[in-house]
Design an enzyme around this catalytic site. Structure first.
Site, PDB file in Angstrom:
ATOM      1  CB  CYS A  75      -0.737  -0.067   1.252  1.00  0.00           C
ATOM      2  SG  CYS A  75      -1.864   1.451   1.551  1.00  0.00           S
ATOM      3  CB  CYS A 186      -3.358   3.928  -5.284  1.00  0.00           C
ATOM      4  SG  CYS A 186      -4.598   3.104  -4.313  1.00  0.00           S
TER       5      CYS A 186
HETATM    6  N1  DGL Z   1      -4.064   0.824  -1.990  1.00  0.00           N
HETATM    7  C1  DGL Z   1      -3.585   1.928  -1.159  1.00  0.00           C
HETATM    8  C2  DGL Z   1      -2.513   2.415  -1.728  1.00  0.00           C
HETATM    9  O1  DGL Z   1      -1.630   1.912  -2.427  1.00  0.00           O
HETATM   10  C3  DGL Z   1      -4.642   2.969  -0.969  1.00  0.00           C
HETATM   11  C4  DGL Z   1      -6.131   3.067  -0.952  1.00  0.00           C
HETATM   12  C5  DGL Z   1      -6.534   3.833   0.329  1.00  0.00           C
HETATM   13  O2  DGL Z   1      -6.919   3.043   1.030  1.00  0.00           O
HETATM   14  O3  DGL Z   1      -6.832   5.001   0.119  1.00  0.00           O
HETATM   15  O4  DGL Z   1      -2.134   3.715  -1.594  1.00  0.00           O
END
Ligand code: DGL
Length: 259
Positions: A75, A186
């Site tokens: 993430c 993301c």
């Molecule tokens: N998947 C996450 C990232 O790579 C974030 C999504 C979120 O929770 O806002 O930033």
């Protein structure tokens, strides 16, 4: 248990980190993985910094109770908020994070305009500013916050009118001038990569950090002498803080989704 046989923990605010997990499984098919998606507290990218850090700490504690031999923070948002603190708190644990693929975009599309799609939090953090400043003389980076996009993907909208409409409105104004690359900053966004490519048009490079992060995770394990070297076929176990059957089903679907 022999520490080499322990699983690798992978975490995200939801199902997005599965875009990293599938790379991890591809290059380390004999390893076991525990994937934790915190969809109950998602999105992280529009929440206060300290709140996100507390969620990440809780997941790390949970994963360490197995225990895992490595943690991959799949993430970008959680990495920008927590990786530094976690590294000082757990100096002996191989810990790998992910950040927007600024460098590959700069190298492959020098001199061009590069759109960086990410959560508002990732784009606001100091880590992002530092990453961009290293390559600012090689390309023009345009931050593009995407509030609401992860929610669409968590809802299973991967290729329908709703998500197409969102992306068309988001990208349209930036595509009136030439764009060299779009960074998917993301881990949810690689699941709409084809749609982004389609809207952006031919010749625009679409990059994300999942393959590089998986390679780094393998390198760190090798360095620590923790790679599994037996013959078993690895297993993936999914957990989601919502305990929703639908999200677990979506998780399995995303793991098998063709690129
Ligand atoms: N998947 C996450 C990232 O790579 C974030 C999504 C979120 O929770 O806002 O930033």
């Amino acid at each position: 248990m022999n520490p080499n046989e322990a699983p690798i923990g992978v975490l995200d605010s939801g199902v997005g980190g599965i875009s990293v997990l599938r790379e991890l499984v591809r290059i380390m098919p004999r390893e076991n993985f525990i994937y934790y998606g915190d969809s109950l507290h998602a999105p992280y990218g529009t929440k206060p910094h300290d709140e996100v850090h507390q969620y990440v700490l809780q997941i790390v504690d949970y994963l360490l109770s197995y225990p895992v031999k490595e943690i991959v923070i799949a993430c970008n948002t959680a990495t920008s908020v927590s990786v530094r603190t976690l590294r000082s708190q757990f100096p002996d644990l191989p810990l790998v994070g992910i950040e927007p693929a600024i460098k590959p975009a700069a190298i492959q599309r020098p001199g061009s305009r590069v759109l960086v799609m990410a959560t508002p939090m990732t784009l606001a953090e100091e880590k992002f500013a530092r990453n961009v400043s290293r390559f600012a003389d090689q390309a023009t980076f345009i931050p593009l916050p995407c509030p609401g996009l992860m929610e669409l993907i968590e809802g299973g909208h991967l290729d329908d009118a709703l998500v197409r409409d969102y992306l068309t409105k988001l990208l349209g104004p930036y595509l009136t001038e030439p764009v060299g690359a779009i960074v998917l900053g993301c881990t949810h966004y690689p699941f709409v990569r084809r749609l982004v490519a389609d809207i952006a048009g031919a010749g625009v490079l679409i990059v994300d950090g999942s393959a590089g992060t998986a390679r780094e995770a393998r390198r760190r394990l090798a360095e620590a002498g923790l790679l599994y070297e037996g013959t078993r076929i690895g297993q993936v176990t999914f957990y989601n803080s919502t305990e929703s059957e639908e999200l677990l089903a979506l998780s399995k679907r995303l793991l098998d989704m063709p690129y």
